[in-house]
Motif scaffolding. Structure first.
Motif, short mmCIF file in Angstrom:
data_model
loop_
_atom_site.label_atom_id
_atom_site.label_comp_id
_atom_site.label_asym_id
_atom_site.label_seq_id
_atom_site.Cartn_x
_atom_site.Cartn_y
_atom_site.Cartn_z
N LEU A 63 108.46 83.02 57.63
CA LEU A 63 107.64 84.04 57.15
C LEU A 63 108.08 85.35 57.43
O LEU A 63 107.78 86.58 57.23
CB LEU A 63 106.37 83.87 57.08
N VAL A 64 108.95 85.30 58.73
CA VAL A 64 109.39 86.48 59.33
C VAL A 64 110.37 87.04 58.52
O VAL A 64 110.75 88.27 58.77
CB VAL A 64 109.97 86.38 60.86
N LEU A 145 110.37 82.17 51.75
CA LEU A 145 109.06 81.84 51.21
C LEU A 145 108.91 80.59 50.58
O LEU A 145 108.12 79.81 50.47
CB LEU A 145 108.67 83.12 50.28
N ILE A 146 109.87 80.54 49.57
CA ILE A 146 110.12 78.99 48.75
C ILE A 146 109.98 78.13 49.69
O ILE A 146 109.56 76.94 49.45
CB ILE A 146 111.23 79.05 47.82
N SER A 162 101.96 85.05 52.38
CA SER A 162 103.17 85.04 51.92
C SER A 162 103.38 85.79 50.40
O SER A 162 104.27 86.21 50.05
CB SER A 162 103.67 83.75 51.76
N LEU A 163 102.15 85.49 49.85
CA LEU A 163 101.91 86.12 48.55
C LEU A 163 102.30 87.82 48.57
O LEU A 163 102.82 88.66 47.92
CB LEU A 163 100.78 85.95 47.75
N ILE A 169 108.58 92.15 48.54
CA ILE A 169 109.97 92.10 48.20
C ILE A 169 110.22 92.60 46.90
O ILE A 169 111.21 93.05 46.64
CB ILE A 169 110.35 90.60 48.43
N ALA A 170 109.28 92.34 46.13
CA ALA A 170 109.55 92.90 44.60
C ALA A 170 109.57 94.14 44.50
O ALA A 170 110.49 94.87 43.80
CB ALA A 170 108.33 92.21 43.79
N VAL A 171 108.68 94.89 45.34
CA VAL A 171 108.91 96.38 45.34
C VAL A 171 110.02 96.84 45.79
O VAL A 171 110.78 97.97 45.23
CB VAL A 171 107.55 97.02 46.16
N LEU A 172 110.61 96.21 47.04
CA LEU A 172 112.13 96.64 47.49
C LEU A 172 113.06 96.33 46.50
O LEU A 172 114.08 97.31 46.35
CB LEU A 172 112.21 95.73 48.79
#
Length: 192
Positions: A63-64, A145-146, A162-163, A169-172
């Protein structure tokens, strides 16, 4: 104003504009080097996080990956945006002012600033660069994450964290697409 004073004024303007160009190009080159090194930093951080996770046997350490991916990816995006903005400023603002001050009658001053934009393979290069950026900064984060979700036994707190990381991540990824400076096609199939 006498002709001599006008000539001196024009020479000063040309000198100042040329100095501005030199400073901007130096800054652009510096930002390009910094931006490109961020990719190496990302690859190094992925390897380090994977090694620590494997040696410790703690999947939640993956998660890092999203944290480093987003921090380095956003910094890469900002540096790339400034490189693009410097080039645009030189083409659209500085070049016309310097051309006018030097009384060049539309000569192709700083031709490279425009020439590389007309390369027939620019569109494919831009798409490939976007793909590389997404693969380097977003995919490892998503993969981490997965793996945690599927192979680990995350607590509700880790799932919540993680959510949040997934949203970031989606924003990036969206911002990378928005700022990719992809050449658009005009009606009739020509590049804009």
């Amino acid at each position: 104003m006498t002709d001599n004073a006008a000539d001196t004024r024009a020479e000063r303007a040309v000198t100042l504009h040329a100095a501005e160009y030199d400073r901007l190009k130096s800054e652009q080159i510096s930002r390009i080097g910094f931006r490109d090194n961020l990719l190496y930093a990302q690859l190094t951080s992925i390897a380090a996080i994977a090694a620590v996770t494997a040696s410790a046997g703690r999947l939640y350490l993956l998660l890092v990956l999203p944290i480093t991916g987003v921090v380095l990816g956003w910094t890469h995006l900002c540096a790339d945006h400034m490189v693009t903005m410097i080039g645009r400023y030189i083409r659209e603002d500085l070049t016309p002012r310097l051309t006018a001050a030097a009384d060049l009658d539309g000569s192709a001053l700083f031709g490279w600033e425009n020439d590389h934009q007309r390369d027939t393979r620019r569109r494919s290069r831009k798409w490939l660069q976007l793909t590389v950026n997404l693969l380097a900064f977003c995919l490892p984060s998503l993969t981490g994450l997965i793996v945690v979700w599927i192979a680990g036994q995350p607590s509700p707190l880790l799932i919540a964290a993680s959510l949040v990381e997934l949203v970031i991540i989606a924003v990036l990824a969206v911002q990378m697409c928005v700022y990719a400076d992809l050449p658009r096609l005009r009606k009739g199939g020509t590049r804009a």
